[in-house]
Design a protein around this motif. Sequence first.
Motif, PDB file in Angstrom:
ATOM      1  N   LEU A  73       0.768  -1.244   0.070  1.00 38.63           N
ATOM      2  CA  LEU A  73       0.032  -0.134   0.146  1.00 38.63           C
ATOM      3  C   LEU A  73       0.844   1.213  -0.029  1.00 38.63           C
ATOM      4  O   LEU A  73       0.457   2.390  -0.531  1.00 38.63           O
ATOM      5  N   GLU A  74       2.055   1.155   0.520  1.00 39.05           N
ATOM      6  CA  GLU A  74       2.927   2.337   0.551  1.00 39.05           C
ATOM      7  C   GLU A  74       3.292   2.760  -1.049  1.00 39.05           C
ATOM      8  O   GLU A  74       3.505   3.963  -1.027  1.00 39.05           O
ATOM      9  N   SER A  76       1.418   3.453  -3.517  1.00 44.92           N
ATOM     10  CA  SER A  76       0.233   4.010  -4.298  1.00 44.92           C
ATOM     11  C   SER A  76       0.288   5.136  -4.926  1.00 44.92           C
ATOM     12  O   SER A  76       1.245   5.901  -4.883  1.00 44.92           O
ATOM     13  N   ASP A 102      -5.089  -5.173  -2.229  1.00 49.09           N
ATOM     14  CA  ASP A 102      -4.359  -5.199  -0.854  1.00 49.09           C
ATOM     15  C   ASP A 102      -4.463  -6.947  -0.520  1.00 49.09           C
ATOM     16  O   ASP A 102      -5.523  -7.536  -0.730  1.00 49.09           O
ATOM     17  N   TYR A 174      -3.100   1.929   5.464  1.00 48.04           N
ATOM     18  CA  TYR A 174      -2.057   2.788   4.597  1.00 48.04           C
ATOM     19  C   TYR A 174      -0.923   3.180   5.799  1.00 48.04           C
ATOM     20  O   TYR A 174       0.169   3.320   5.563  1.00 48.04           O
ATOM     21  N   MET A 214      -6.731   5.347   2.994  1.00 48.35           N
ATOM     22  CA  MET A 214      -5.985   5.667   1.885  1.00 48.35           C
ATOM     23  C   MET A 214      -6.377   7.167   1.182  1.00 48.35           C
ATOM     24  O   MET A 214      -5.917   7.535   0.149  1.00 48.35           O
ATOM     25  N   SER A 219      -4.256   1.963  -6.194  1.00 52.14           N
ATOM     26  CA  SER A 219      -3.061   1.129  -6.455  1.00 52.14           C
ATOM     27  C   SER A 219      -2.789   1.098  -7.690  1.00 52.14           C
ATOM     28  O   SER A 219      -1.654   1.028  -8.100  1.00 52.14           O
TER      29      SER A 219
END
Length: 408
Positions: A73-74, A76, A102, A174, A214, A219
């Motif tokens: 998720l980092e 994104s 995810d 996130y 988020m 993504s």
Amino acid sequence: MIKTFIAIAWRNIGRNKYRSLITLSGISLGLASLIFIRAFIDGADSQMVENYTSFFSGHIQIHKKDFHKKMSLELSIENPLSIEKILKSNPNVKAYSERIKDYALISSAENSSGILLMGIDPFTEPQVTTLNRHIKKGKFLSKGKDNEIVIGKKLAENLNVDLNEKVVIMSQGYDGSMAAGAYRICGILDTGAEEIDKGIALITIKAAQELLVMDNKISEIAIRTKEAFTADEITQSIKEKLCLSCYEVLSWKEISPLTVQWLEFDRAFSNIILFIVLIVVAASILNTMLMSVMERIKEIGIMLALGTRPRNIVLMVGWESFFLGIIGTLIGTSIGSIMVYYFGKTGIDLSKFSHALEAYYTGSVIYPKIVVGYITLWVLIVLLTSIIASLYPAYKASRLKPVEALRF
């Protein structure tokens, strides 16, 4: 002089209609088989690619760099609008849809399972994939219903849940916090592909952003083009307008190299089958041309005794084979094309093998696909083969000694 031997070669075809018919049958049926087999394979391959990309991946995907490998998720996309402007200006992009992906844990009252959680836009996703068409029970996601979830048939069986029952999704947000949410099942997917039916759950993109904290991040952007096999060119054109140190643009071939390997294996195996059929056709032509020469040894001996040059004997037999090849390829092309056209409309039902076929995204009904380039190629190959196959009997005929031929 040459015209005389061409005329003799043409008349020889009609002298023994039975022999000529056997040769024509071998050439025409062989070519028809080659065209149909090639069309069947091309149709199956096209369906496999189209079904795979339609079920899940799309033709092209855009992510933050390294997201495809790490699925974090980092990594994104924080500003998707700038990418969407580029896609809107590309005439080869048919549709696109934002997604969130995810890995998560889904739980029911009885069981739990690891899944790939996908947050999708219920409006744009059906323009890129066909997941909405594979709802076995219930309905697909809709905007505003952010508490609903769609899961696969196998996953529903594993969790022992049905429509309108609740499941809980757990993951890491996130921001590193624990993310958990309860959703009511509104639809059950049945695509026939086990990896989808067993391991994927769909919620709205808004629900996924809220669950995973988020905000407006996404993504990936999944893209559908006009034709799957032109995706590489369109991928390159998109790359030229994006910062490749920030983003990655992947075609379906890069997303699923296993599919590409299967296509390559399938084509290599099919080429072996086609080569075997071609050998059978060549053997049939060689056999009938040898018969033709053996039946006319006395006649050829008389021609040689009267001063006919050996090369003219070769020329006569070669022209005879050429005429048979032309007629045979015309008939074979017609038969093969009609077969491909007919089964291309009605399809070939292989439902007995549907489980194996669905595992490769092919589907239980195959629609042969005619490719003009392949027809031209096989016509030339078969015609050339018919001429080459006549060279040996033509050579044998030209090497006969007139005295021995007359005594035969």
